[in-house]
Every structure is written in structure tokens, then in C-alpha cells.
Design an enzyme around this catalytic site. Structure first.
Site, PDB file in Angstrom:
ATOM      1  N   GLY A 164       0.818  -1.217   0.000  1.00 57.07           N
ATOM      2  CA  GLY A 164       0.000   0.000   0.000  1.00 57.07           C
ATOM      3  C   GLY A 164       0.849   1.264   0.000  1.00 57.07           C
ATOM      4  N   SER A 242       4.632  -5.866  -2.652  1.00 56.31           N
ATOM      5  CA  SER A 242       4.747  -4.460  -3.044  1.00 56.31           C
ATOM      6  C   SER A 242       5.556  -3.690  -1.993  1.00 56.31           C
ATOM      7  CB  SER A 242       3.346  -3.872  -3.263  1.00 56.31           C
ATOM      8  OG  SER A 242       3.435  -2.664  -3.980  1.00 56.31           O
TER       9      SER A 242
END
Ligand SMILES: *[C@@H]1O[C@H](CO)[C@@H](O)[C@H](O)[C@H]1NC(C)=O
Ligand SMILES: *[C@@H]1O[C@H](CO)[C@@H](O)[C@H](O)[C@H]1NC(C)=O
Ligand SMILES: *[C@@H]1O[C@H](CO)[C@@H](O)[C@H](O)[C@H]1NC(C)=O
Ligand SMILES: *[C@@H]1O[C@H](CO)[C@@H](O)[C@H](O)[C@H]1NC(C)=O
Ligand SMILES: *[C@@H]1O[C@H](CO)[C@@H](O)[C@H](O)[C@H]1NC(C)=O
Ligand SMILES: *[C@@H]1O[C@H](CO)[C@@H](O)[C@H](O)[C@H]1NC(C)=O
Length: 568
Positions: A164, A242
Site C-alpha cells: 500500500g 509491493s
């Protein structure tokens, strides 16, 4: 100083990813998707029969109790059994004053002072959500413990760090229910939260890496309590996706954390970005303070700010503006870990000597990492003139010349005068795939073992369907690996089910032995990376990934990564 990369094709990445994440439900999906109906929590005798092999004395304590209790060195842990075969414990692992390093808890406690053992943790403060869903008292984790594990079983643990952009996300994001993964791997799964955005990574008092230090405390907490749950604290694997994978890469660069985990899994880490330098961070902190409305030393003013004001005010402004202050900040991860020279002591790339390493690591990408960004930013076919302008604007003239004259990204080759497919490959290669392969080569050249893979089958992550390219057959966009690994894909196709089973078997083998090739399985042999050929296996297809531009002589040599351009 480089005078480009300000308005880039990849500039949309952050806002688009954030948009997709912010639409995501904060509550995890129901487990397993199996339609399995579960006994109510008060069917205690049923439950105790189910867990007959296990911590029965600990788990099925008092008559009439609906909750589970486990004795730990930090006190009695309380949890629930809402998925057959897995017990869930939400727990606060650390506490922290605002903009100060956290410290591990000394007593077992439910998140944010809750008294409801079934309640999930509130998120860490972040924009785009209702502020009743977050709290600064957010350093919590959710433990998923297979009921087959008992005090003598010494099962491994996978500690998951969500993504995120270091800005949004939580342990309760969609797809992160660890029940299915814990069952399939016969391991404990711990999904952690850490401070995000300016509260975690940009402090007026110049503290750095607060969110990363939170993750180290989570490891310390696990080390202390795992034996009580049948976990072996020497068998912790850290894993993330990520920016969560970027956190893992940072953990690999923290000497004082090396004894806390044995192996690591990095899914879709945007390795092109590198860590921030201390001097860049200092400029970013100064800029943050200038927008905060408090002097850096005015603690009364700083403490009077609500978390809401910080994350939606100066924090959001910082996210949007940092790249204009310091280009190395990037538009996707402007608030991130810092190579401060004391906690993190190496860049783990070619800009400084690579340390000797030894841990086994798994490195994966999805085949269309850049798909969401490129097709989300450019809904219409892209003519050549726009393609070259974007490359020139994003990479600067020097890199532009080499890129457009290269085989992989050449002009004059696009079908139907649409250069988006090529730009998508360029985004995937530069930010993620080739940078990851370069890291793999460095890792194995310096003593470690790395296994590299590329997903060609995924499960569309909530939000990704907003970009229709990401829903096309055979396309796997950023985040579409998450529900494969967790086994949380809703209504999986046979190809998805097969890959879920395979990846969980490979993860199990890796967690237990450091090798992702299960004994006596019929899966293809996943060969470790060499220092030139990384042998990237295709997940969901046969054979190895085409090398394309990810050769040792192209990215990182002929064309510099951002971390080389910015010398960070
Ligand atoms: C979190 O804890 C604080 C302090 O006890 C409390 O004021 C707040 O209401 C809690 N948040 C929620 C949403 O329960
Ligand atoms: C406890 O939390 C669960 C899950 O959020 C919720 O369904 C339940 O109503 C809560 N119980 C109480 C007493 O608040
Ligand atoms: C933070 O660092 C800057 C220099 O980069 C310095 O001017 C400032 O005084 C420091 N602030 C605090 C609170 O230490
Ligand atoms: C949430 O927002 C309301 C309204 O803006 C504000 O009064 C409150 O202080 C905020 N709460 C937190 C925890 O920031
Ligand atoms: C920051 O960018 C987001 C996403 O593009 C946008 O929604 C928001 O309004 C911007 N906020 C500020 C303070 O510029
Ligand atoms: C690339 O961008 C620079 C700076 O804006 C500009 O001067 C140059 O003409 C551009 N080159 C091409 C080939 O578009």
C-alpha cells in the site's frame, strides 16, 4: 541534479493503487470459499473433539467458555476458532508514542484496549478511510494458528507485511485472512500492521524508519510467544507484497534483525526505487514540518494534532508533493525506509558494496506489474509520438536514447499504432521485474540463495477490475498474486485452484526447509538463480520466463535504474 521524472507515466501509480486500495473493504473475506459451515463458538465439545491432537488443555479450558486461551510468557492469549482447524488471535505487539520508536508489549493485550476477542484490529491511520476505522494504537497483528500445532510441534511461521505504498493498508485488507495459508502450510501465519505515511516514515524530530522498527518489534514479539503456540522461533520467514516486500528488503539490510528470521519472500517489490538516503530524508522532513503548522520542537502543538489531521492534511500533501522536492522520493513510495547508516547499513544494490548474505529468499513478480498503471492512465491506444514523449519525460534523455533504440522497447514496431503493450512491459521491467532479477544476481553472487518466479495466473485483486486490461484473459496485474498465495480467491477457476495448491505447497516446503521444491511432488523443479541466468520459473505455465531486456548487460548497465540515477 536530474531535471526529469516529474510528470511520468508512472506518476499515476500511486494514486491509482491508492484508489484501488481505498475502495477495498476493510474486513477480510470469509475464509476458504468452501461454503463450509462452521459450528457456533459455543459448540465447545464439538470443537474440542476437532482439536483432539492439539493444545487441548490450553484451548478448551473452562466449561462454558467460548473463547480460546493459551498461556504465554506474556500472559494468557485469547482468541477465537472461526475457521475449522485454525485459531485466530488478534493481539497488540507493541506500543509507541507518536513519532517515537515503538517498544514490544510486556503483557498480552487485545488491540486498542479491546475486550472483544473476536474483534479485528483497527487500522493504522491512513487517508481515504473513515477515521473511526483507525487508531494510532495500531501496532497489532493477527495470528492464525493451525490446531494441529502443539507445544512440541515446532512449526514454522510466516510473518506477512502488507503493501500500500507505505501509505495505506492493514492486516484486515481483502484476501489477507491467513487461515487457508496456515492450514495448507501447517504453519503459523502472522499478518502484521506497522505505522504508515508520515506517522511511520517522516517525523518532525528526524526519527527514521519508525514503521520498519515496528516490524522488528513484531519479530521480537513472535520470538517470545511462538513456543506457546507450537511455533519454532528459529523458523520465521518474513514475506510481503509491493511496499510490504520493500519492507522485507529493508529488513534484509538491518544487521540487528538478521537473527530474528531465517528466510524471506518478496512479492512484487518495486526494487527500482532503492531506499532513501539520509540527506534526501532530511529535506523531506523539513518540507513536511513546513506544512504541518507546528515547529518541529513544539511538542504541545505536535501532540495536539489529531491523527486524522496528519494523514489527511500534511501527510497527504507530502505524499503528493515529495517528488517535486526530492526526485528520488518517487511518486509511488515517497515516504519510505531510509538508509540511515546505523539501523539500515547497506543499500543492497550496486551503488555500495553488497554485504555477504546467506539466507534463502523467494522473489516473484506478476507478468503485468505495470498493467494497472499504464492502462489506467491511458485508456486509449497510444501513438508513437506519445510513447516517445512519455519515455523521454519519465527516464530523461540519456536513458530515453538507449531505450527506444533497444530491441525490447523500440519504436516502429507497435501493432495497430498502440504502444501501450510495449510501455506496459517497460514499466514492468524497469520498476519491478529486471530490478528484481538484478537483486537476485547480487544476492547469489554474495553468498545467498534466491529462487525467482513470475505469475502468469492470478486472481484479480479487489479494485483491479476498474482497469479492464487487468481483467483480460492471461493478464496478471500488480496485487493479483495475493489471493493466490493466501488461498482466498473467491470462486477460483481450476487454473487458480491448481496454482493456489502449488504455491502453498512450495511455500510450505520453503518455510520448513528453505527450498521451494516439495519432496516427491510432481511440480516442475524450481531451480535457484545463478549469478547470470536467474532461471525465473513461470507460475501457472510451463517453463521459464523469457529474459527480454532483463539481461545483466541491459538494465543496470546500459540503462540505469532510478537508484543509480539518483545515487541513493
Ligand atoms: C481505541 O482506543 C482509544 C483509547 O482507549 C479509544 O478512545 C478509541 O475509542 C478506540 N477506538 C475504537 C474505534 O474503539
Ligand atoms: C465482537 O467483534 C465481532 C467481530 O467484529 C462482532 O461481530 C461482535 O459483535 C463483537 N461483540 C461485541 C460484544 O461487541
Ligand atoms: C532535524 O534535522 C535538521 C537537519 O537536517 C535540523 O536542522 C533540525 O534541527 C533537526 N530537528 C530536530 C528536531 O532535531
Ligand atoms: C475524526 O474526524 C473528526 C471529524 O473531523 C474529528 O473530530 C476527530 O478528532 C477525528 N478523529 C481522529 C482519531 O483523528
Ligand atoms: C493528493 O492526491 C490524491 C490522489 O491523486 C488526491 O485525491 C488528493 O486530493 C491530493 N491531495 C492533496 C492535498 O493534494
Ligand atoms: C526530451 O525532453 C527534453 C527535455 O524536456 C527535450 O529538450 C528533448 O527535446 C526531448 N527529446 C525528445 C527526443 O523528445
Amino acid at each position: 541534479m536530474v531535471a526529469f521524472s516529474i510528470i511520468s507515466a508512472f506518476s499515476m501509480l500511486s494514486s491509482l493503487l491508492l484508489a484501488s486500495l481505498s475502495h477495498a473493504s476493510p474486513v477480510p473475506r470469509p475464509f476458504l470459499n468452501s461454503g463450509l459451515s462452521l459450528p457456533s463458538l459455543d459448540s465447545k465439545s464439538w470443537f474440542c473433539r476437532l482439536v483432539h491432537t492439539t493444545l487441548a488443555e490450553n484451548l478448551c479450558l473452562q466449561e462454558g467458555s467460548t473463547a480460546l486461551s493459551v498461556n504465554t510468557p506474556l500472559g494468557v492469549a485469547q482468541g477465537t476458532a472461526d475457521v475449522s482447524g485454525v485459531n485466530r488471535f488478534a493481539v497488540k505487539y507493541a506500543s509507541a508514542e507518536r513519532w517515537s520508536p515503538s517498544s514490544m508489549v510486556t503483557a498480552w493485550a487485545l488491540p486498542n484496549g479491546s475486550t472483544n476477542v473476536s474483534a479485528l484490529p483497527l487500522m493504522c491511520p491512513q487517508p481515504y478511510v473513515d477515521n473511526s476505522t483507525f487508531t494510532e494504537d495500531c501496532l497489532s497483528m493477527i495470528l492464525y494458528v493451525p490446531t494441529t500445532s502443539d507445544e512440541d510441534s515446532d512449526v514454522p511461521t510466516l510473518m506477512w507485511i502488507h503493501g500500500g505504498s507505505f501509505m495505506v493498508g492493514s492486516a484486515t485488507n481483502p484476501g489477507l485472512d491467513g487461515s487457508a495459508l496456515a492450514l495448507a502450510t501447517n504453519s503459523i501465519v502472522a499478518v502484521i500492521q506497522y505505522r504508515l505515511g508520515a506517522l511511520g516514515f517522516v517525523a518532525p524530530n528526524n526519527q527514521t524508519n519508525l514503521g520498519l522498527k515496528d516490524a522488528v518489534n513484531a519479530l521480537e514479539f513472535l520470538t517470545a510467544v511462538l513456543p506457546s503456540f507450537g511455533g519454532d522461533p528459529r523458523k520465521i520467514t518474513v514475506a510481503g507484497q509491493s511496499s510490504g516486500a520493500n519492507m522485507i528488503r529493508a529488513l534484509l539490510a538491518v544487521p540487528s534483525a538478521q537473527s530474528l528470521f531465517q528466510s524471506a519472500i518478496l512479492q512484487s517489490d518495486p526494487m527500482d526505487y532503492g531506499f532513501l538516503s539520509s540527506s534526501d530524508q532530511a529535506q523531506l522532513e523539513e518540507y513536511f514540518v513546513s506544512n504541518l503548522g507546528c515547529a518541529a520542537t513544539d511538542s504541545a502543538c505536535l501532540n495536539a494534532l489529531t491523527a486524522d489531521t496528519i494523514v489527511n492534511g500534511a501527510g497527504l500533501w507530502q505524499f503528493n508533493s515529495s517528488v517535486y522536492v526530492v526526485p528520488a522520493a518517487t511518486q509511488s513510495e515517497p515516504m519510505r525506509v531510509v538508509n540511515d547508516g546505523t539501523f539500515i547499513t547497506s543499500t543492497l544494490d550496486s551503488t555500495s558494496p553488497f554485504p555477504r548474505v546467506s539466507k534463502p529468499i523467494l522473489l516473484s513478480n506478476v507478468v503485468d506489474e505495470g498493467g494497472y498503471t499504464i492502462y489506467g492512465s491511458f485508456p486509449d491506444p497510444m501513438p508513437e509520438a506519445e510513447y516517445v514523449a512519455i519515455i523521454n519525460g519519465s527516464f530523461g534523455e540519456i536513458r530515453y536514447e538507449t531505450l527506444v533504440s533497444s530491441q525490447s522497447y523500440a519504436v516502429g514496431t507497435a501493432q495497430d499504432d498502440d504502444y501501450r503493450p510495449q510501455l506496459q512491459v517497460l514499466a514492468t521491467d524497469s520498476v519491478w521485474r529486471c530490478a528484481t532479477w538484478t537483486f537476485a544476481r547480487n544476492w547469489v553472487s554474495n553468498g545467498g540463495t534466491a529462487y525467482v518466479g513470475v505469475y502468469t495466473v492470478g486472481a484479480s485483486y479487489p479494485g483491479n477490475a476498474a482497469v479492464s486490461f487487468c481483467t483480460e484473459p492471461g493478464v496478471v496485474c500488480h496485487q493479483d498474486d495475493i489471493e493466490i498465495v493466501f488461498g482466498t480467491a473467491p470462486n477460483p477457476t481450476s487454473a487458480q485452484s491448481a496454482l493456489i495448491t502449488e504455491m502453498q505447497a512450495r511455500y510450505k516446503s520453503f518455510l520448513y526447509s528453505g527450498n521451494p521444491n516439495p519432496d516427491e511432488s510432481s511440480y516442475a523443479n524450481w531451480q535457484a538463480a545463478g549469478n547470470s541466468d536467474v532461471n525465473a520459473i513461470l507460475f501457472g505455465s510451463n517453463g521459464n520466463a523469457p529474459i527480454g531486456a532483463c539481461t545483466p548487460s541491459f538494465w543496470g548497465q546500459s540503462v540505469a535504474y532510478d537508484y543509480q540515477v539518483f545515487d541513493i
